[in-house]
Design an enzyme around this catalytic site. Structure first.
Site, PDB file in Angstrom:
ATOM      1  N   HIS A 270     -11.150  -3.215  -1.475  1.00 46.89           N
ATOM      2  CA  HIS A 270     -10.863  -4.098  -0.344  1.00 46.89           C
ATOM      3  C   HIS A 270     -10.539  -3.250   0.860  1.00 46.89           C
ATOM      4  CE1 HIS A 270      -9.715  -8.125  -1.780  1.00 46.89           C
ATOM      5  NE2 HIS A 270     -10.826  -7.890  -2.288  1.00 46.89           N
TER       6      HIS A 270
ATOM      7  N   TYR B  98      -2.940 -13.941   3.431  1.00 45.32           N
ATOM      8  CA  TYR B  98      -1.676 -14.204   3.524  1.00 45.32           C
ATOM      9  C   TYR B  98      -1.479 -15.378   4.485  1.00 45.32           C
ATOM     10  CZ  TYR B  98      -0.467  -9.992   0.766  1.00 45.32           C
ATOM     11  OH  TYR B  98      -0.543  -8.888  -0.071  1.00 45.32           O
TER      12      TYR B  98
ATOM     13  N   PRO C  15       6.604 -10.118  -4.965  1.00 42.50           N
ATOM     14  CA  PRO C  15       5.276  -9.724  -4.947  1.00 42.50           C
ATOM     15  C   PRO C  15       4.543  -9.914  -3.819  1.00 42.50           C
ATOM     16  CG  PRO C  15       5.342 -12.006  -5.795  1.00 42.50           C
ATOM     17  CD  PRO C  15       6.790 -11.478  -5.513  1.00 42.50           C
TER      18      PRO C  15
ATOM     19  N   LYS D 118       3.672  -4.384  -4.675  1.00 39.84           N
ATOM     20  CA  LYS D 118       4.066  -3.251  -5.020  1.00 39.84           C
ATOM     21  C   LYS D 118       4.812  -3.048  -6.355  1.00 39.84           C
ATOM     22  CE  LYS D 118       3.295  -1.578  -0.976  1.00 39.84           C
ATOM     23  NZ  LYS D 118       2.041  -0.621  -0.705  1.00 39.84           N
TER      24      LYS D 118
ATOM     25  N   TYR E 259       0.943  -0.664   3.279  1.00 42.04           N
ATOM     26  CA  TYR E 259       0.080  -1.693   2.022  1.00 42.04           C
ATOM     27  C   TYR E 259      -0.642  -0.834   1.203  1.00 42.04           C
ATOM     28  CZ  TYR E 259      -1.776  -6.011   0.495  1.00 42.04           C
ATOM     29  OH  TYR E 259      -1.968  -7.064  -0.364  1.00 42.04           O
TER      30      TYR E 259
END
Length: 388
Positions: A72, A200, A292, A296, A383
């Site tokens: 991704h 998200y 979550p 991580k 991220y």
């Protein structure tokens, strides 16, 4: 039995540590209270940073990951129906890999078996002894008999509820915790993902996440009350609730289907300090938990294992305790940064209907994130994984 390193827990952290040590000629035994079948069937997260990818390659189990995993370049954040894209590759030159933790565990188990590693499953009544000195021991029961392992070091990789951290005297460990007032209701289905990247969702009805395990298997999450019961959520109710929180494009592309698994997970941030107690070292969820939202958990476990394996290899190859002496402070420095990012994402994207000021702060923070390249870069750097 005599070994150099006794590893408690056969999840990804314990298995990865065992492989790294095995590859360097360091004898180790893994003890696991569950059966191998149970361990291999656990449904867990699937977004992994480059550090985890590199470690899996290093121990020789990355072939299937590279064949089946999904790279991704970025992620998407949807706020009240409007979608925004954060491009990791453009901002940092890095990417993340989507590959289920279940698959990682399977690959590591196969790799350990091929290397002749000793893993003892269904070991009950595990207890740790004398780790404050230089001759630690681990006792357990198997097949109705009690066994003992003498070792040089113990690695506690047995998760939040495991025996390793519980074996430490209460006055020797400091814990820090935040429990969030909601949970995640997750559904796994053999349906194509709604998007090529994770979405998200920040919505006034509650957070949602559209994720995937492969090009044919999807994982969806809904923010829910901790008072909810899974049985109160038939598949139809889950899908209809999810649709209300999605943007028009995602709603049109959503393919529904029967659930393979559904569960509710509470969210918490937790850190135990230090991560070393004499010759006992904690790694992964045994030492820290993250919500979550920031993806991580597995990546922090891999980071811990990287530091710990290097320190143990240094001890056996150079007769030096320097790396082991630094392990806790080095690992915790990275842990707290990941804790901060996971806490920030959780408070940024979830609905807090009884806190209108915080809702306004969320809106301001998101507006800044989408309009500032510096803010987007900071997000992307966290991220994909901060440098060591």
């Amino acid at each position: 039995m005599r070994t150099q390193v006794a590893i408690i827990g056969a999840g990804p952290a314990g298995l990865l540590l065992g492989q790294l040590l095995q590859n360097s000629g360091i004898d180790n035994v893994i003890l696991e209270r569950q059966s191998a079948e149970h361990v291999a069937s656990r449904i867990r997260a699937g977004v992994i940073e480059q550090v985890a990818v590199d470690l899996l390659d290093q121990v020789g189990v990355g072939t299937r990951m590279h064949r089946e995993g999904l790279v991704h370049d970025g992620t998407q954040i949807c706020v009240e129906g409007a979608r925004h894209h954060i491009n990791f590759r453009e901002l940092t030159g890095k990417t993340v890999m989507v590959y289920g933790q279940t698959e990682i565990t399977h690959d590591l188990m196969e790799g350990r078996a091929a290397a002749g590693g000793n893993s003892i499953y269904e070991a009950s009544d595990v207890s740790l002894h004398d780790f404050a000195g230089d001759k630690p021991r681990v006792r357990y029961r198997k097949g109705g008999e009690e066994h003992e392992i003498a070792c040089d070091f113990i690695a506690g990789c047995d998760g939040f509820h495991g025996v390793a951290r519980k074996s430490v005297p209460a006055d020797a460990v400091q814990t820090y915790e935040r429990v969030y007032p909601f949970g995640w209701l997750g559904l796994l289905s053999d349906t194509p993902p709604v998007s090529d990247e994770l979405i998200y969702v920040r919505h006034h009805l509650g957070f949602a996440l559209c994720s995937m395990r492969s090009s044919t298997r999807s994982r969806y999450y809904l923010q829910c009350s901790l008072a909810e019961e899974v049985d109160a959520w038939p598949d139809e109710r889950f899908w209809e609730t999810l649709k209300l929180r999605l943007d028009d494009e995602a709603r049109d592309r959503l393919v529904t289907g029967p659930s393979l698994e559904k569960s509710i997970a509470p969210l918490r941030s937790f850190v135990a300090e230090p991560m070393r107690f004499g010759r006992l070292f904690l790694a992964g969820d045994a030492a820290h938990i993250v919500p979550p939202t920031g993806a991580k958990g597995l990546n922090l476990a891999a980071s811990d294992v990287r530091y710990l394996s290097q320190a143990l290899i240094e001890f056996y190859q150079e007769n030096s305790m320097a790396g082991l002496d630094r392990y806790s402070s080095t690992a915790l420095s990275r842990v707290w940064k990941a804790e901060r990012f996971s806490w920030w994402m959780t408070t940024l994207l979830h609905a807090f209907p009884d806190r209108p000021f915080d809702t306004k702060m969320q809106a301001a923070e998101l507006d800044f994130l989408f309009k500032s390249r510096a803010a987007a870069t900071a997000f992307a750097e966290n991220y994909v994984g901060l440098p060591f």
